[in-house]
Design an enzyme around this catalytic site. Structure first.
Site, PDB file in Angstrom:
ATOM      1  N   ASN A 260     -48.459 -31.836 -49.417  1.00 24.02           N
ATOM      2  CA  ASN A 260     -49.918 -31.949 -49.533  1.00 24.02           C
ATOM      3  C   ASN A 260     -50.553 -32.383 -48.216  1.00 24.02           C
ATOM      4  O   ASN A 260     -51.659 -31.954 -47.880  1.00 24.02           O
ATOM      5  CB  ASN A 260     -50.297 -32.919 -50.657  1.00 24.02           C
ATOM      6  CG  ASN A 260     -50.248 -32.257 -52.017  1.00 24.02           C
ATOM      7  OD1 ASN A 260     -50.903 -31.258 -52.263  1.00 24.02           O
ATOM      8  ND2 ASN A 260     -49.451 -32.808 -52.927  1.00 24.02           N
TER       9      ASN A 260
ATOM     10  N   HIS B  42     -52.661 -35.491 -58.618  1.00 26.39           N
ATOM     11  CA  HIS B  42     -51.619 -35.677 -59.628  1.00 26.39           C
ATOM     12  C   HIS B  42     -51.276 -34.329 -60.247  1.00 26.39           C
ATOM     13  O   HIS B  42     -52.181 -33.549 -60.571  1.00 26.39           O
ATOM     14  CB  HIS B  42     -52.101 -36.646 -60.713  1.00 26.39           C
ATOM     15  CG  HIS B  42     -51.068 -36.886 -61.778  1.00 26.39           C
ATOM     16  ND1 HIS B  42     -49.992 -37.715 -61.579  1.00 26.39           N
ATOM     17  CD2 HIS B  42     -50.933 -36.362 -63.032  1.00 26.39           C
ATOM     18  CE1 HIS B  42     -49.244 -37.718 -62.686  1.00 26.39           C
ATOM     19  NE2 HIS B  42     -49.790 -36.905 -63.565  1.00 26.39           N
TER      20      HIS B  42
ATOM     21  N   GLU C  98     -50.597 -23.171 -56.364  1.00 23.85           N
ATOM     22  CA  GLU C  98     -51.815 -22.627 -56.970  1.00 23.85           C
ATOM     23  C   GLU C  98     -52.909 -23.667 -57.170  1.00 23.85           C
ATOM     24  O   GLU C  98     -54.089 -23.309 -57.243  1.00 23.85           O
ATOM     25  CB  GLU C  98     -51.478 -21.966 -58.308  1.00 23.85           C
ATOM     26  CG  GLU C  98     -50.581 -20.749 -58.189  1.00 23.85           C
ATOM     27  CD  GLU C  98     -50.327 -20.077 -59.530  1.00 23.85           C
ATOM     28  OE1 GLU C  98     -51.012 -20.423 -60.521  1.00 23.85           O
ATOM     29  OE2 GLU C  98     -49.443 -19.198 -59.591  1.00 23.85           O
TER      30      GLU C  98
ATOM     31  N   GLU D 104     -52.561 -27.840 -56.377  1.00 27.93           N
ATOM     32  CA  GLU D 104     -52.639 -29.025 -55.518  1.00 27.93           C
ATOM     33  C   GLU D 104     -53.106 -28.705 -54.100  1.00 27.93           C
ATOM     34  O   GLU D 104     -53.999 -29.376 -53.559  1.00 27.93           O
ATOM     35  CB  GLU D 104     -51.281 -29.726 -55.446  1.00 27.93           C
ATOM     36  CG  GLU D 104     -50.815 -30.340 -56.750  1.00 27.93           C
ATOM     37  CD  GLU D 104     -49.447 -30.992 -56.608  1.00 27.93           C
ATOM     38  OE1 GLU D 104     -49.276 -31.799 -55.664  1.00 27.93           O
ATOM     39  OE2 GLU D 104     -48.554 -30.695 -57.424  1.00 27.93           O
TER      40      GLU D 104
END
Length: 210
Positions: free
Chosen positions: A14, A110, A179, A181
């Site tokens: 991320n 999350h 798709e 995060e």
């Protein structure tokens, strides 16, 4: 310029998504000024170093309690004048001292559609394992503000991902990242940077920006 501090504990996928969106110009007037890992050897630190971002490990185990750890993080982020704290796979618990200091300026991603498969102990593959065990047809990811209770802060964005019949926890985890995060975390940062987010109790209102 929005000065971002990123908290990590693992691989930093991320974190990479945010770096890529800054480099592409999608995140204008945004800069990651520091990356902090709770674990030594986290690959996220290597990602940061590759892009010239100051990165450091502040291990949770070095501090007697949550309050002491909070103060160490606050001291570090204060040195970098951080405006927004992004939890990108950060597995340590933040306490009241840190959360109060950065109230409505800490966001987390999350891997589920909160309030499903979330809360204390739901990290890594666990939300995906539980989603498959339950037999849901749709899961996804949520970006939310961080509050004292795990995964209970006001929701900023959510994106759904369909569950396939042959999914394993690993394939589902990968698809939710790709798709959902990696898209909604940078989008939430963009909305914050543009001043388009208003928090009203449990609800987040997104202004048009016009």
């Amino acid at each position: 310029m929005l000065r971002i501090g990123v908290l990590v504990s693992g691989g930093g996928t991320n974190l990479q998504a945010i770096i890529d969106k800054i480099n592409s110009g999608y995140l204008k007037d945004c800069s990651i000024v520091t990356v902090v890992s709770s674990r030594p050897g986290a690959y996220a630190l290597e990602r940061a170093n590759r892009h010239g971002i100051p990165a450091v490990c502040i291990p949770r185990k070095d501090y007697a309690g949550v309050d002491e750890y909070d103060r160490a993080l606050i001291e570090h982020f204060s040195k970098y004048d951080v405006d927004l704290v992004v939890m990108a796979g950060f597995l340590s618990i933040l306490g009241e001292t840190f959360i109060t200091r950065y109230k409505n300026r800490i966001i987390n991603v999350h891997p589920s559609l909160i309030p499903s498969f979330c809360g204390k102990g739901y990290y890594g593959l666990i939300p995906h394992i539980k989603a498959l065990e339950y037999g849901v047809k749709v899961t996804g990811a949520t970006v939310h503000f961080v509050d004292l209770e795990a995964d209970a802060g006001a929701i900023i964005l959510q994106k759904a991902v369909c569950v396939k019949d042959d999914d394993t926890p690993e394939t589902l985890q990968k698809r939710v990242m790709e798709e959902a995060e990696w898209n909604i975390l940078p989008e939430a940062i963009k909305l914050f940077a543009e001043g388009r987010i208003t928090v009203e109790g449990r609800k987040v209102r997104i202004n048009s920006g016009v």
